[in-house]
Motif scaffolding. Structure first.
Motif, PDB file in Angstrom:
ATOM      1  N   ALA A  71       0.265   1.332  -7.701  1.00 52.22           N
ATOM      2  CA  ALA A  71      -0.764   2.382  -7.719  1.00 52.22           C
ATOM      3  C   ALA A  71      -1.867   2.133  -6.697  1.00 52.22           C
ATOM      4  CB  ALA A  71      -1.366   2.494  -9.120  1.00 52.22           C
ATOM      5  N   GLU A  72      -2.225   0.851  -6.483  1.00 53.24           N
ATOM      6  CA  GLU A  72      -3.342   0.567  -5.571  1.00 53.24           C
ATOM      7  C   GLU A  72      -2.986   0.841  -4.107  1.00 53.24           C
ATOM      8  OE1 GLU A  72      -1.848  -1.613  -7.526  1.00 53.24           O
ATOM      9  OE2 GLU A  72      -1.519  -3.560  -6.556  1.00 53.24           O
ATOM     10  N   LEU A  73      -1.701   0.995  -3.828  1.00 53.08           N
ATOM     11  CA  LEU A  73      -1.283   1.312  -2.450  1.00 53.08           C
ATOM     12  C   LEU A  73      -0.960   2.795  -2.258  1.00 53.08           C
ATOM     13  CD1 LEU A  73       1.090  -1.696  -1.633  1.00 53.08           C
ATOM     14  CD2 LEU A  73      -1.302  -1.401  -1.003  1.00 53.08           C
ATOM     15  N   LYS A  76      -2.896   4.798   0.521  1.00 57.60           N
ATOM     16  CA  LYS A  76      -2.514   4.360   1.869  1.00 57.60           C
ATOM     17  C   LYS A  76      -1.122   4.851   2.242  1.00 57.60           C
ATOM     18  CE  LYS A  76      -4.941   0.536   3.839  1.00 57.60           C
ATOM     19  NZ  LYS A  76      -5.486  -0.721   3.369  1.00 57.60           N
TER      20      LYS A  76
END
Ligand SMILES: [Zn+2]
Length: 109
Positions: A71-73, A76
């Protein structure tokens, strides 16, 4: 008239120079799936507050794959996939300009 004042050439130069900023582009399409994890006490058990699962849907060696993205990518990766669209669009414009120039040049021979 100097050649560089040709608006087509100016546009082509601008597009070419912009391609470098797209070097981190990724193939495929960005997919967000909603799913329940199955744990009865989880917030997703009501069927509304589901978990997001992010994926790249892409061909690898000609075979369709869905690659999971943490999720944190997600932001990007979404941007990098978007870069591919800009790249394709720039390439199409450059080819259109070059074809126009080629046909013109051919006529004046
Ligand atoms: Zn859950």
């Amino acid at each position: 008239m100097r050649k560089s004042s040709d608006p087509d050439l100016e546009l082509r130069g601008k597009l070419i120079r912009g391609l470098g900023s797209l070097r981190e582009m990724l193939p495929g399409s960005f997919v967000e799936r909603k799913r329940a994890c199955g744990r009865p006490n989880c917030h997703c058990a009501d069927g509304k507050n589901l978990h997001s699962q992010f994926q790249i849907s892409v061909l690898v060696d000609g075979k369709p794959k869905a690659l999971n993205i943490p999720a944190e990518l997600a932001v990007k990766v979404r941007e990098k996939i978007e870069m591919r669209r800009h790249f394709d669009s720039a390439a199409a414009t450059i080819c259109r300009l070059n074809l126009k120039r080629f046909l013109k040049e051919k006529e004046t021979r």
